[in-house]
Scaffold this motif. Sequence first.
Motif, PDB file in Angstrom:
ATOM      1  N   TYR A  67      -4.683   6.722   3.400  1.00  0.00           N
ATOM      2  CA  TYR A  67      -4.637   8.134   3.775  1.00  0.00           C
ATOM      3  C   TYR A  67      -4.619   8.170   5.292  1.00  0.00           C
ATOM      4  CZ  TYR A  67      -5.654  13.114   3.772  1.00  0.00           C
ATOM      5  OH  TYR A  67      -5.584  14.475   3.941  1.00  0.00           O
ATOM      6  N   VAL A  68      -3.498   8.632   5.845  1.00  0.00           N
ATOM      7  CA  VAL A  68      -3.275   8.557   7.290  1.00  0.00           C
ATOM      8  C   VAL A  68      -3.327   9.951   7.897  1.00  0.00           C
ATOM      9  CG1 VAL A  68      -1.644   7.886   9.089  1.00  0.00           C
ATOM     10  CG2 VAL A  68      -1.867   6.482   7.037  1.00  0.00           C
ATOM     11  N   ASP A  69      -4.201  10.109   8.886  1.00  0.00           N
ATOM     12  CA  ASP A  69      -4.279  11.337   9.669  1.00  0.00           C
ATOM     13  C   ASP A  69      -3.792  10.975  11.069  1.00  0.00           C
ATOM     14  OD1 ASP A  69      -4.878  13.620  11.090  1.00  0.00           O
ATOM     15  OD2 ASP A  69      -6.848  13.885  10.165  1.00  0.00           O
ATOM     16  N   ALA A  70      -2.505  11.184  11.311  1.00  0.00           N
ATOM     17  CA  ALA A  70      -1.893  10.792  12.584  1.00  0.00           C
ATOM     18  C   ALA A  70      -2.447  11.614  13.743  1.00  0.00           C
ATOM     19  CB  ALA A  70      -0.376  10.932  12.506  1.00  0.00           C
ATOM     20  N   ASP A  71      -2.811  12.873  13.490  1.00  0.00           N
ATOM     21  CA  ASP A  71      -3.339  13.719  14.567  1.00  0.00           C
ATOM     22  C   ASP A  71      -4.657  13.181  15.127  1.00  0.00           C
ATOM     23  OD1 ASP A  71      -1.166  15.392  14.266  1.00  0.00           O
ATOM     24  OD2 ASP A  71      -2.220  16.780  12.928  1.00  0.00           O
ATOM     25  N   HIS A  72      -5.487  12.606  14.259  1.00  0.00           N
ATOM     26  CA  HIS A  72      -6.788  12.076  14.681  1.00  0.00           C
ATOM     27  C   HIS A  72      -6.788  10.547  14.801  1.00  0.00           C
ATOM     28  CE1 HIS A  72      -7.977  16.052  12.993  1.00  0.00           C
ATOM     29  NE2 HIS A  72      -8.682  16.056  14.116  1.00  0.00           N
ATOM     30  N   GLY A  73      -5.650   9.904  14.512  1.00  0.00           N
ATOM     31  CA  GLY A  73      -5.546   8.457  14.620  1.00  0.00           C
ATOM     32  C   GLY A  73      -6.388   7.696  13.608  1.00  0.00           C
ATOM     33  N   GLU A  74      -6.529   8.248  12.401  1.00  0.00           N
ATOM     34  CA  GLU A  74      -7.376   7.634  11.372  1.00  0.00           C
ATOM     35  C   GLU A  74      -6.555   7.124  10.200  1.00  0.00           C
ATOM     36  OE1 GLU A  74     -11.465  10.266  11.781  1.00  0.00           O
ATOM     37  OE2 GLU A  74     -10.047  10.745  10.183  1.00  0.00           O
ATOM     38  N   ILE A  75      -6.972   5.981   9.690  1.00  0.00           N
ATOM     39  CA  ILE A  75      -6.405   5.420   8.464  1.00  0.00           C
ATOM     40  C   ILE A  75      -7.564   5.096   7.542  1.00  0.00           C
ATOM     41  CG2 ILE A  75      -5.105   3.525   7.426  1.00  0.00           C
ATOM     42  CD1 ILE A  75      -3.684   3.150  10.104  1.00  0.00           C
ATOM     43  N   LYS A  76      -7.533   5.648   6.343  1.00  0.00           N
ATOM     44  CA  LYS A  76      -8.560   5.354   5.344  1.00  0.00           C
ATOM     45  C   LYS A  76      -7.895   4.618   4.193  1.00  0.00           C
ATOM     46  CE  LYS A  76     -11.463   9.251   6.485  1.00  0.00           C
ATOM     47  NZ  LYS A  76     -12.123  10.454   6.036  1.00  0.00           N
ATOM     48  N   GLU A  77      -8.472   3.475   3.808  1.00  0.00           N
ATOM     49  CA  GLU A  77      -7.937   2.683   2.703  1.00  0.00           C
ATOM     50  C   GLU A  77      -8.737   3.008   1.433  1.00  0.00           C
ATOM     51  OE1 GLU A  77      -7.906  -1.919   1.289  1.00  0.00           O
ATOM     52  OE2 GLU A  77      -7.451  -1.545   3.399  1.00  0.00           O
ATOM     53  N   ILE A  78      -8.034   3.435   0.405  1.00  0.00           N
ATOM     54  CA  ILE A  78      -8.654   3.806  -0.860  1.00  0.00           C
ATOM     55  C   ILE A  78      -8.182   2.856  -1.939  1.00  0.00           C
ATOM     56  CG2 ILE A  78      -8.901   5.610  -2.612  1.00  0.00           C
ATOM     57  CD1 ILE A  78      -7.813   6.673   0.788  1.00  0.00           C
ATOM     58  N   THR A  79      -9.116   2.200  -2.609  1.00  0.00           N
ATOM     59  CA  THR A  79      -8.795   1.326  -3.716  1.00  0.00           C
ATOM     60  C   THR A  79      -9.618   1.742  -4.924  1.00  0.00           C
ATOM     61  OG1 THR A  79     -10.446  -0.292  -3.048  1.00  0.00           O
ATOM     62  CG2 THR A  79      -8.209  -0.649  -2.261  1.00  0.00           C
ATOM     63  N   LEU A  80      -9.095   1.466  -6.101  1.00  0.00           N
ATOM     64  CA  LEU A  80      -9.811   1.765  -7.343  1.00  0.00           C
ATOM     65  C   LEU A  80     -10.637   0.535  -7.686  1.00  0.00           C
ATOM     66  CD1 LEU A  80     -10.202   3.819  -9.599  1.00  0.00           C
ATOM     67  CD2 LEU A  80      -8.255   2.796 -10.764  1.00  0.00           C
ATOM     68  N   THR A  81     -11.940   0.729  -7.843  1.00  0.00           N
ATOM     69  CA  THR A  81     -12.844  -0.394  -8.054  1.00  0.00           C
ATOM     70  C   THR A  81     -13.924   0.004  -9.055  1.00  0.00           C
ATOM     71  OG1 THR A  81     -14.253  -1.984  -6.918  1.00  0.00           O
ATOM     72  CG2 THR A  81     -14.304   0.257  -6.085  1.00  0.00           C
ATOM     73  N   TYR A  85       0.858  -1.188   0.000  1.00  0.00           N
ATOM     74  CA  TYR A  85       0.000   0.000   0.000  1.00  0.00           C
ATOM     75  C   TYR A  85       0.893   1.235   0.000  1.00  0.00           C
ATOM     76  CZ  TYR A  85      -3.821  -3.079   1.428  1.00  0.00           C
ATOM     77  OH  TYR A  85      -4.746  -4.081   1.492  1.00  0.00           O
ATOM     78  N   LEU A  86       0.508   2.242  -0.754  1.00  0.00           N
ATOM     79  CA  LEU A  86       1.163   3.541  -0.698  1.00  0.00           C
ATOM     80  C   LEU A  86       0.489   4.345   0.402  1.00  0.00           C
ATOM     81  CD1 LEU A  86       1.223   4.367  -4.512  1.00  0.00           C
ATOM     82  CD2 LEU A  86       2.950   3.178  -3.170  1.00  0.00           C
ATOM     83  N   VAL A  87       1.245   5.166   1.093  1.00  0.00           N
ATOM     84  CA  VAL A  87       0.695   5.954   2.196  1.00  0.00           C
ATOM     85  C   VAL A  87       0.835   7.429   1.866  1.00  0.00           C
ATOM     86  CG1 VAL A  87       0.881   6.545   4.636  1.00  0.00           C
ATOM     87  CG2 VAL A  87       1.217   4.180   3.901  1.00  0.00           C
ATOM     88  N   ARG A  88      -0.257   8.133   2.019  1.00  0.00           N
ATOM     89  CA  ARG A  88      -0.268   9.580   1.878  1.00  0.00           C
ATOM     90  C   ARG A  88      -0.730  10.153   3.205  1.00  0.00           C
ATOM     91  NH1 ARG A  88      -2.583  13.535  -1.834  1.00  0.00           N
ATOM     92  NH2 ARG A  88      -1.967  15.480  -0.854  1.00  0.00           N
ATOM     93  N   MET A  89       0.072  11.034   3.770  1.00  0.00           N
ATOM     94  CA  MET A  89      -0.237  11.634   5.069  1.00  0.00           C
ATOM     95  C   MET A  89      -1.179  12.825   4.894  1.00  0.00           C
ATOM     96  SD  MET A  89       1.418   9.871   7.284  1.00  0.00           S
ATOM     97  CE  MET A  89       1.239  10.960   8.673  1.00  0.00           C
ATOM     98  N   ALA A  90      -2.066  13.001   5.856  1.00  0.00           N
ATOM     99  CA  ALA A  90      -2.937  14.170   5.873  1.00  0.00           C
ATOM    100  C   ALA A  90      -2.087  15.392   6.191  1.00  0.00           C
ATOM    101  CB  ALA A  90      -4.026  13.993   6.930  1.00  0.00           C
ATOM    102  N   ARG A  91      -2.363  16.449   5.490  1.00  0.00           N
ATOM    103  CA  ARG A  91      -1.651  17.703   5.723  1.00  0.00           C
ATOM    104  C   ARG A  91      -2.667  18.797   6.026  1.00  0.00           C
ATOM    105  NH1 ARG A  91       1.143  14.563   2.615  1.00  0.00           N
ATOM    106  NH2 ARG A  91       3.417  14.505   2.667  1.00  0.00           N
ATOM    107  N   GLU A  92      -2.326  19.583   7.014  1.00  0.00           N
ATOM    108  CA  GLU A  92      -3.241  20.623   7.465  1.00  0.00           C
ATOM    109  C   GLU A  92      -3.572  21.619   6.361  1.00  0.00           C
ATOM    110  OE1 GLU A  92      -2.955  23.782  10.956  1.00  0.00           O
ATOM    111  OE2 GLU A  92      -2.436  21.754  11.576  1.00  0.00           O
TER     112      GLU A  92
END
Length: 154
Positions: free
Chosen positions: A135-149, A98-105
């Motif tokens: 898509y990782v938002d470390a400040d809120h402790g969230e990980i969202k998995e995005i797949t193309l379907t 998986y590629l990881v993209r961090m949330a940015r303010e």
Amino acid sequence: MEEHWDGLLMVLIAGIVFFISYRSFRTWVRKPLTLRSRLGFQMNEVILDHPAVHLLERAGYEVVSDKLKVPLTFKVNDSLLHSRMFIDYIVQRDGELYLVRMARERSGIEWTGSGIRKELLPYLLLYPECAGVLYVDADHGEIKEITLTTDDDE
């Protein structure tokens, strides 16, 4: 009477051949495009300590690479234009990358189809061998998995 059965058998065989051809063609058309699968990862094995790393590990992912810079070159007529994309991490779980993209303010994602397309589709198309983008938002402790379907996958 025997001619009647021969004709019926021919129609049945033609129907089966048509059905199999139709299903094969439909499956082939719906296959996702593999645009750049020959690109490999240049793994950055030095992984710096970050709250996102701990969040990913707690969620069952193994971080296999830290930040990567992906150089891009576009040819427009006779000119070469250079750009780059950044991948924050590459993680692995159950044999899938998986590629990881961090949330940015300062640059959030609009969570609509067009917002995800604009921000994350380039990652999914550049490395189609990956299972998806996290898509990782470390400040809120969230990980969202995005797949193309497709809608048919539901």
